[in-house]
Design an enzyme around this catalytic site. Structure first.
Site, PDB file in Angstrom:
ATOM      1  N   HIS A  10       0.826  -1.211   0.000  1.00 30.93           N
ATOM      2  CA  HIS A  10       0.000   0.000   0.000  1.00 30.93           C
ATOM      3  C   HIS A  10       0.863   1.266   0.000  1.00 30.93           C
ATOM      4  O   HIS A  10       0.758   2.101   0.902  1.00 30.93           O
ATOM      5  CB  HIS A  10      -0.958  -0.009   1.207  1.00 30.93           C
ATOM      6  CG  HIS A  10      -2.215   0.789   0.956  1.00 30.93           C
ATOM      7  ND1 HIS A  10      -3.424   0.508   1.516  1.00 30.93           N
ATOM      8  CD2 HIS A  10      -2.433   1.880   0.161  1.00 30.93           C
ATOM      9  CE1 HIS A  10      -4.334   1.375   1.105  1.00 30.93           C
ATOM     10  NE2 HIS A  10      -3.753   2.215   0.274  1.00 30.93           N
ATOM     11  N   GLY A  13       0.859   3.406  -2.621  1.00 34.38           N
ATOM     12  CA  GLY A  13       0.353   4.237  -3.716  1.00 34.38           C
ATOM     13  C   GLY A  13       0.711   5.712  -3.583  1.00 34.38           C
ATOM     14  O   GLY A  13       1.151   6.343  -4.543  1.00 34.38           O
TER      15      GLY A  13
END
Lengths: 338, 338
Positions: free
Chosen positions: B303, B305
């Site tokens: 995660h 991003g």
């Protein structure tokens, strides 16, 4: 009339194999294993061949062409480079040489973008942490696993040919600010502007004065030049010492352009942020204990720049076309001027 | 007049911290550890606070806001999502809620491109082979380590908001052929066209009729929609069964939109070519023996991003601006309508 013989050192991919098999006027002798063709098999079968389609792994030298005999008209190499071919051995016999230099531009440019992003976003390190089961123990904080971003970067190209320009075309919508490039003629505008980028785009795209400027101003440095005596180890300790701390370096050209020891050292000293390599000195002989593999900020993939199904199919098809054109005396898709 | 108290559950990054520290009219109570803020600390210190700047890891619920007291005016969340905030608890007290939804668009779109390329070009598998010392024993052959290529693809978007559109902008120069997208209103043109792409570009960009069309026609499928009861496990065994054998699926939205068991099964059965995930069900509790980690064609990163330095700096700064705007009754950079 006896059928002319052609030797092919690989099984080819669908369309290419069909193109070859459709030629009932030829005697096709083809290596059948998944492994690279054995030299002794190639030498034995070359005798009397009019054409040979071979791979980067097959040396094409005086021995091979003299063994083949005077009827040999064409070598069609399934490759971009032709370092495995002794050009003089062909030239003196008027044997033509075909190759497949262009079809891999998109595949290599795509991989260059992958390596830039993996180097910036710590792709290898991030995957490694997940694979090691460390994710549950990674407490979130604002700078966890952060890296630099493409937007607002200065992108530097060491070598600025077709692949570099195709890479630039892809980078533009990421919001880069500026491009500098160094070719064999420092300070001069690039000769071939394959996509009209230097004229059309809204950001400056300019030749660098020298390697020092390229090193010190690039946030993303892409090595895409040919390997020559003057580019070997051009990227060395002096080069890294001038680079930005948050810069990444990408090599999709030839391994020896970067001094690997200097790269390891630069990563150790945090002189640069990361690296993404498709090629490396002494490849493929990279053992698991190689020092570069201990660098979490270095991503190394095994020379897969052109490894897409579409590109390899196209290379195979063009190789067969070159072979057939060489036999009939017609124009090849791409021919080396010997 | 006593100074108003604000509670901040993190140390912030340079510019943001300076902006906060410059406000001598405020009493700033700030969590000091690198670890996430402890709930008990937050509850204790919230008492009497006029504003709270908190992270995705800090639950903002009835207990917190009632403990804080009637003077609480603003919650500034350093996050894009606000799932950790009980909106009703704020609404009934007229407490304003700020968040930072927009600044991570570029960072997430960049990572989406990385994951597409890693899924197609077998980035994880390729690195793994090199790290394991397998490169010296990889005999070259034309289809070694090949994968699909972006050019000529149909790209499908499940959810087509700002991040999806920013991803599309980046994909255009890779030579894609066609785009289809599925939103909560199947078959209808997307409401917000953030970059004017649907009008300007030379390839068709059209709404899909339904998920079946999206699944069966996409070469690259990008999951970028919100997680809702109707999108949970929308990508399931039925979905994968309709996908192309050479397709890749990317998830940069929320883990539970994809049924992980079905994904593992689809990879096992070679129903699809590969996957690139920034999110997964039950994250971060992914242990080293999780079945998805045994899939060489699946790339999973933790995660990351929005994990770029530039984005996190901007998120921190906007959070502080939202906090201050909430205190003074001015307009926030981004405010949730409660």
């Amino acid at each position: 009339m006896a059928k002319r013989k052609v030797v092919v050192t690989r099984q080819l991919i669908d369309e290419a194999q069909e193109l070859l098999d459709g030629r009932s006027d030829l005697e096709i002798v083809q290596w059948q294993s998944e492994k690279p063709c054995e030299r002794s098999w190639l030498i034995d079968n070359a005798k009397g061949a009019s054409g040979i389609l071979l791979m980067l792994t097959d040396k094409c030298d005086e021995e091979l062409v003299s063994t083949a005999g005077d009827q040999l008209k064409v070598i069609a190499s399934f490759s971009v480079g032709t370092d495995h071919v002794e050009r003089d051995a062909l030239k003196k016999r008027n044997i033509r040489l075909g190759y497949t230099p262009k079809c891999l531009t998109d595949a290599v440019a795509d991989l260059t973008i992958m390596l830039i992003l993996m180097a910036q976003r710590r792709g290898g390190e991030a995957m490694g942490k997940v694979l090691a089961g460390e994710w549950p123990q990674m407490p979130w904080h604002p700078l966890l696993m952060t890296g630099p971003q493409i937007s607002k970067s200065t992108v530097g190209f060491l070598g600025f040919g077709r692949i570099g320009q195709a890479t630039l075309k892809r980078l533009l919508p990421f919001g880069i600010s500026r491009v500098i490039y160094l070719t064999s003629k420092p300070g001069q505008p690039v000769k071939d502007d394959h996509y009209g980028l230097t004229k059309q785009t809204e950001i400056p795209i300019e030749p660098a004065k020298n390697w020092e400027q390229l090193a010190s101003e690039s946030d993303i440095l892409i090595v895409g030049c040919a390997l020559t005596p003057s580019t070997k180890h051009l990227v060395n300790a002096d080069f890294f010492a001038r680079m930005k701390k948050l810069a990444v370096i990408i090599n999709v050209a030839r391994g020896p352009i970067i001094d690997t020891n200097a790269l390891v050292d630069a990563l150790d000293k945090e002189q640069i942020f990361g690296a993404g390599l498709d090629v490396i000195e002494n490849e493929p002989n990279i053992q698991a204990d190689h020092p570069i593999l201990k660098q979490p900020r270095c991503v190394l993939v095994p020379h897969i720049g052109s490894a897409t199904i579409a590109t390899r199919e196209q290379m195979a098809t063009e190789s067969v076309k070159n072979l057939l054109a060489g036999l009939s005396g017609e124009a090849m898709v791409n021919e080396v001027e010997l």
